[in-house]
Design a protein around this motif. Structure first.
Motif, mmCIF file in Angstrom:
data_model
loop_
_atom_site.group_PDB
_atom_site.id
_atom_site.type_symbol
_atom_site.label_atom_id
_atom_site.label_comp_id
_atom_site.label_asym_id
_atom_site.label_seq_id
_atom_site.Cartn_x
_atom_site.Cartn_y
_atom_site.Cartn_z
ATOM 1 N N GLU A 162 2.380 -0.524 -4.356
ATOM 2 C CA GLU A 162 1.037 -0.760 -4.892
ATOM 3 C C GLU A 162 0.524 0.470 -5.634
ATOM 4 N N HIS A 229 -3.958 -2.703 -11.960
ATOM 5 C CA HIS A 229 -3.632 -2.500 -10.552
ATOM 6 C C HIS A 229 -2.669 -3.601 -10.111
ATOM 7 N N LYS A 231 0.085 -4.966 -6.954
ATOM 8 C CA LYS A 231 0.403 -4.891 -5.539
ATOM 9 C C LYS A 231 1.882 -5.159 -5.299
ATOM 10 N N ASN A 232 2.330 -4.790 -4.117
ATOM 11 C CA ASN A 232 3.711 -5.047 -3.729
ATOM 12 C C ASN A 232 3.974 -6.561 -3.732
ATOM 13 N N ASP A 234 4.013 -8.384 -6.629
ATOM 14 C CA ASP A 234 3.593 -8.947 -7.916
ATOM 15 C C ASP A 234 4.761 -8.939 -8.900
ATOM 16 N N LYS A 264 -4.928 2.373 -4.209
ATOM 17 C CA LYS A 264 -6.082 1.778 -4.866
ATOM 18 C C LYS A 264 -7.271 2.707 -4.749
#
Length: 267
Positions: A162, A229, A231-232, A234, A264
């Motif tokens: 992420e 941004h 995330k793991n 995606d 984040k």
């Protein structure tokens, strides 16, 4: 004795020049003569001792200023002196700046190990770029392509960590048809919901005045780039309307991503 005082004896004073003279000295004057030099020596000694003590204090203060410079209190210097915590401090510094509404941009220098572990990828154009549902396929093994801490599957970049990523994509289209709708998109599949989200788009309609179309040398390029941004889990991919018009080859098409900030940022 005769009358009229002729027989009286005269008074005679005798001065003895051989007699020794014993001076009578004052006891008070001799005492001050002995005390004054001793006091002067004591004052000079105290002065020299004070200079030595003052010099010692100045030397110790100089050493302390060398060990603890003013730069220590700057965020950049703290990260240089304590690199193992720079990654943890980065998010806090950025969040504090956001809360204080400061116009200053904090500079955070990450540790070399953290830089080496940051994911990045660059995929070059494939000789067979046409995939299902207008998804562009890429060459992910040969040539100048590279993936680090990221995966690849059927045109999709797989996010494993992420963070905030800089994404970019370039496509080159053969504009040979009389009318051609060119719509270049960068998409993201969210791992939680399994649906696609449009991140970037470039749309253009090209129509030639002549029905015969243009020469084969007429090319059109589109470039998209932005920070997002991810995330793991995606998946990021590129689509193109009229994908049959996409010019194949490794030098005309590119897709890439690299992490610029892990995790984040707290709002």
């Amino acid at each position: 004795m005769a009358e009229g005082g002729e027989g009286a004896c005269p008074q005679v004073f005798v001065v003895d020049t051989q007699a020794s003279y014993i001076p009578v000295s004052s006891g008070k004057g001799s005492r001050w003569a002995r005390v004054v030099p001793k006091c002067l020596m004591l004052l000079v000694g105290l002065t020299l001792l004070g200079l030595v003590v003052e010099g010692c204090f100045i030397y110790k203060l100089y050493k302390k200023t060398e060990e603890f410079p003013l730069c220590k209190y700057h965020p950049l210097c703290r990260n240089l002196s304590h690199p193992q915590t720079s990654g943890q401090q980065g998010g806090t510094i950025l969040s504090q700046v956001g809360l204080k509404e400061s116009n200053e941009i904090p500079t955070v220098l990450p540790h070399l190990d953290q830089v080496q572990e940051r994911p990045f990828a660059q995929l070059i154009g494939s000789n067979n770029p046409v995939g299902e549902k207008n998804v562009v396929l890429w060459e992910n093994i040969n040539g100048e392509t590279v993936t680090h801490n990221m995966g690849y599957n059927e045109g999709q970049l797989l996010v494993e960590k992420e963070g905030y990523y800089y994404l970019y994509s370039k496509l080159t289209v053969n504009a040979e048809k009389p009318c051609l709708l060119i719509q270049h998109k960068v998409m993201k599949d969210i791992s939680e919901y399994g649906e696609s989200i449009e991140l970037m788009r470039s749309k253009s309609s090209r129509c030639q005045a002549s029905a015969k179309g243009s020469d084969k040398g007429d090319l059109w390029s589109s470039f998209l780039a932005g920070i997002f941004h991810l995330k793991n889990g995606d998946k990021v991919f590129v689509t193109l309307e009229s994908i049959d018009s996409l010019r194949s080859g490794p030098t005309d098409n590119l897709m890439g991503a690299f992490m610029i900030f892990p995790g984040k940022i707290l709002q």
